[in-house]
Enzyme design. Structure first.
Site, PDB file in Angstrom:
ATOM      1  N   ASN A  64       0.808  -1.231   0.000  1.00 22.78           N
ATOM      2  CA  ASN A  64       0.000   0.000   0.000  1.00 22.78           C
ATOM      3  C   ASN A  64       0.841   1.281   0.000  1.00 22.78           C
ATOM      4  OD1 ASN A  64       0.700  -0.809   2.655  1.00 22.78           O
ATOM      5  ND2 ASN A  64      -0.913   0.465   3.532  1.00 22.78           N
ATOM      6  N   GLY A 124       2.131  -5.905   7.394  1.00 20.66           N
ATOM      7  CA  GLY A 124       1.113  -6.551   6.568  1.00 20.66           C
ATOM      8  C   GLY A 124      -0.100  -6.934   7.382  1.00 20.66           C
ATOM      9  N   GLU A 162       4.011  -5.036  12.281  1.00 22.67           N
ATOM     10  CA  GLU A 162       3.143  -3.885  12.046  1.00 22.67           C
ATOM     11  C   GLU A 162       1.939  -4.395  11.266  1.00 22.67           C
ATOM     12  OE1 GLU A 162       3.460  -1.020  13.306  1.00 22.67           O
ATOM     13  OE2 GLU A 162       5.501  -1.126  14.064  1.00 22.67           O
ATOM     14  N   CYS A 188      -3.089   1.665   6.544  1.00 26.23           N
ATOM     15  CA  CYS A 188      -3.324   0.843   7.733  1.00 26.23           C
ATOM     16  C   CYS A 188      -3.870   1.650   8.904  1.00 26.23           C
ATOM     17  CB  CYS A 188      -2.049   0.108   8.134  1.00 26.23           C
ATOM     18  SG  CYS A 188      -0.661   1.194   8.523  1.00 26.23           S
ATOM     19  N   GLU A 223     -11.245  -5.551   8.474  1.00 24.81           N
ATOM     20  CA  GLU A 223     -10.628  -4.275   8.132  1.00 24.81           C
ATOM     21  C   GLU A 223     -10.978  -3.943   6.687  1.00 24.81           C
ATOM     22  OE1 GLU A 223      -6.243  -2.048   8.140  1.00 24.81           O
ATOM     23  OE2 GLU A 223      -6.386  -4.204   8.506  1.00 24.81           O
TER      24      GLU A 223
END
Length: 412
Positions: A66, A138, A160, A194, A282
């Site tokens: 991303n 990820g 993360e 994120c 998500e």
């Protein structure tokens, strides 16, 4: 390219963040690497104590698609600054950027920085090898696999991950400012961030006005003459675009929703509940669900029953309420009256908690994340003989005095 990012977004969210991290490390590297003397206690008088920072060794960095440049190079900067050699594995979803990263980093000898391209097969092969440290950004599913593979060698990991980051807009918030900042934070990179506000929890008294402001700023930021701007980012691939399509309840759409291949226009969903499909995972896309509440305590209770998110955002003019809510909820990091901008301060650690991740980085924390703090105690010839047998009553009194141990009362 992979995400159709405009030049401004590439500079602001990718290259700019990398440049700032490089400058921070260059400015502070001597201070970070220098041994640090720490104070001794009376028990060790006279002596000297130091902390040395040493690299773990060979670090594996696995980055996502991303923000493929930023999330590859910012950890790499911390790893190299701490003295590690690095194997960098960019995501294959953003394969064009991955190739560019490999080309740029080819100026370094492979024994210092090696870039590995490929997909799942290469990921699996790398994780079967022994590394001294693994840094992964990820999703939760792959994060679990990384931990499982790392456990074979007891390799330390920094994860993360992500999660559903809530955004609360209270009744005393500045509605116009809140809408402006939430729209920007949510639809940046087409929602593929994120720490984007995953959903908005709005007080019922201001929800209608807030939604109208959402519509206003979406049109102002991303449309021209009713047509979506060309520089609005794409969804990364067809698979993710199809997944997002399945999260849109057409009966609850109050704005947007048009989809052409990997281009999905901003979507606002109203009257959303936690049982809706869009609230069960998500989102990671340009869909903004809006829920409503009447009592902030009920919201806090609800959020405390959910997984700890990577980010949390609260909009209110009441500083006491903001402080109370921050202390009532557990999350990675966040903002009061803004979104995402906590990432831009290199002095603030960035990382998750629980299922949203473990460990943190950025700035000084990046250096610390990729290094081991080695303790060194240097003792001279002079010493107190209290620690040596035989243990007399006099020595016992001295030890109690030094360690501040009080006499324990016993019951008859």
């Amino acid at each position: 390219m992979d995400l159709n990012k405009c030049e401004f977004d590439v500079i602001a969210t990718e290259l700019g963040m990398v440049n700032l991290e490089i400058k921070h490390m260059l400015k502070n590297l001597n201070k970070l690497t220098r041994r640090k003397r720490v104070r001794n206690n009376l028990l060790n008088f006279p002596a000297k104590s130091y902390v040395y920072q040493e690299p773990y060794g060979v670090a594996l960095i696995m980055s996502p698609w991303n923000y493929p440049l930023q999330l590859s190079l910012v950890p790499l900067i911390g790893a190299v600054a701490a003295g590690n050699t690095v194997v960098l594995k960019p995501s294959d979803y953003s394969h064009n950027v991955a190739k560019a990263i490999k080309k740029v980093l080819s100026v370094f000898d492979d024994k210092y920085i090696s870039v590995v391209l490929g997909g799942r097969e290469q990921n699996a092969e790398l994780l079967d090898n022994k590394f001294d440290f693994i840094f992964f950004t990820g999703g939760e599913t792959v994060g679990r696999l990384v931990m499982e593979k790392a456990s074979k060698y007891l390799t330390p990991v920094l994860l993360e991950l992500g999660g559903k980051s809530p955004c609360i807009v209270d009744k005393d918030a500045d509605i116009n400012l809140a809408a402006k900042r939430i729209v920007w934070g949510k639809f940046l990179n087409c929602g593929q961030t994120c720490v984007a506000p995953d959903y908005v929890y709005a007080h019922k008294d201001i929800k209608p006005a807030l939604i109208e402001k959402f519509k206003f700023y979406i049109q102002k930021f991303y449309y021209k003459n009713g047509v979506l701007n060309e520089d609005f980012a794409n969804i990364i691939n067809d698979k993710h675009a199809e997944r997002l399509k399945g999260l849109i309840d057409k009966d609850k759409v109050v704005f947007g929703g048009k989809q052409t291949g990997r281009r999905i226009e901003p979507v606002i969903l109203d009257n959303v509940t936690f049982s809706d499909a869009v609230m069960c995972e998500e989102i990671f896309g340009p869909i903004l669900p809006v829920l409503e509440f009447e009592d902030i305590e009920t919201v806090v209770s609800k959020l405390n029953g959910l997984e700890k998110p990577l980010a949390f955002y609260y909009f209110s003019e009441n500083k006491k309420n903001a402080e109370k809510i921050i202390n009532s909820l557990s999350f990675g990091g966040g903002c009061v009256n803004d979104c995402i901008m906590h990432l831009t301060n290199s002095k603030l650690p960035f990382g998750g908690i629980g299922k949203s991740g473990m460990g943190s980085y950025h700035g000084k924390k990046s250096f610390e994340a990729f290094s081991h703090a080695k303790s060194i105690f240097v003792k001279g010839k002079l010493e107190l003989n209290v620690k040596y047998p035989p243990y007399t009553k006099g020595k016992l009194r001295i030890v109690k005095l030094i360690t501040r141990t009080k006499k324990q009362k016993t019951k008859d």
